[in-house]
Scaffold this motif. Sequence first.
Motif, PDB file in Angstrom:
ATOM      1  N   MET A   1       0.952  -1.158  -0.135  1.00  0.00           N
ATOM      2  CA  MET A   1      -0.032   0.102  -0.105  1.00  0.00           C
ATOM      3  C   MET A   1       0.891   1.119   0.007  1.00  0.00           C
ATOM      4  N   MET A   2       0.489   2.184  -0.744  1.00  0.00           N
ATOM      5  CA  MET A   2       1.193   3.596  -0.780  1.00  0.00           C
ATOM      6  C   MET A   2       1.033   4.290   0.381  1.00  0.00           C
TER       7      MET A   2
ATOM      8  N   GLU B   1      -0.006  10.913  -1.403  1.00  0.00           N
ATOM      9  CA  GLU B   1      -1.136  11.882  -1.801  1.00  0.00           C
ATOM     10  C   GLU B   1      -0.605  13.237  -2.081  1.00  0.00           C
TER      11      GLU B   1
ATOM     12  N   GLN C   1      -3.814   5.588  -5.671  1.00  0.00           N
ATOM     13  CA  GLN C   1      -3.959   5.500  -4.404  1.00  0.00           C
ATOM     14  C   GLN C   1      -5.305   6.506  -4.092  1.00  0.00           C
TER      15      GLN C   1
ATOM     16  N   ASN D   1      -8.244   4.639  -4.932  1.00  0.00           N
ATOM     17  CA  ASN D   1      -8.532   3.587  -3.869  1.00  0.00           C
ATOM     18  C   ASN D   1      -9.262   4.284  -2.591  1.00  0.00           C
TER      19      ASN D   1
ATOM     20  N   MET E   1      -3.370  -1.675  -5.643  1.00  0.00           N
ATOM     21  CA  MET E   1      -3.528  -1.180  -4.219  1.00  0.00           C
ATOM     22  C   MET E   1      -3.981  -2.300  -3.351  1.00  0.00           C
TER      23      MET E   1
END
Length: 289
Positions: free
Chosen positions: A47-48, A53, A154, A157, A185
């Motif tokens: 996961m990022m 962001e 992301q 998601n 993701m």
Amino acid sequence: MLKSIRSKQIIVTAAIVLLVAFLFSRDIKGLVKPKEETSNVPAGGQMMSEAAEQQISLTEVSTIGKNMINAGLAAEITSLENAYNKAADKDKVAAAKLLAQKWDDLEQSVPSALYLEIVAKESQLLPNWLKAGEMFLKAFDNSRDSLMQPALLQRANIAYSNALKIDSTNLDAKTGMGISIVNGMGAPMQGIAMLLDVVKKDPKNLKANMSLGTFAIKSGQFDKAITRFIDIIAIKPSPDAYFYLATAYENLGKNAEAIDAYVKSKDLAANPTLSKFIDSKVLELKNKI
């Protein structure tokens, strides 16, 4: 044997590269990219971080977008941006909606998605999170920027996650979440399970079916892909569904069936670039029959 496997991989990659390029010009969404174009997307289960962001600057993508359109349209965007920046808090959402729509009209999905995200954050309404998620997936599909792709995925998601918090049964949110997971993701099979659940509840869900079909091709499950795309075509024939069907047939050595599907893709698309490719492909396959 190894040579045969490599040849099939080349067929898959070449076909998807050409189709994706063609579909980008036609605004068809939710497609799986070739392996070499997704190598920078997070691997399954990775996961990022929230820091990702911050990788997308609205100011920067706006500047890039305005450089890609004519001066008159760029000035119109600048005017709308100035109005948004000066708007009172109660008017921000309306101003952001206008910018999102304008950018979408200009086929600039990244700034459009960012403004739709602003709208969703302010309103916290299910339809707005769905719109933001859909536009981020579109931006992810269209982007060739390997640094921006993970951040876009992301954001999609996150948008669908917020939608599911509002309505955990919403099939559009589950579909979008499943597509984002399949593309990187999370563990791909988790996304596949989510998409299969959507199709179980809504067998005619084109977006979920298309994602399952393209994933089957990407993973070399050509029999499954054929079944999936035949079902999709029965619901709604489209050039991309026929093209993927043809690709699956070709990889199984079913050249006559592949030719028929390629020709139907060509007829529905009426696109000179695709037509040229298919004509050469059909000639090549006929020589193998």
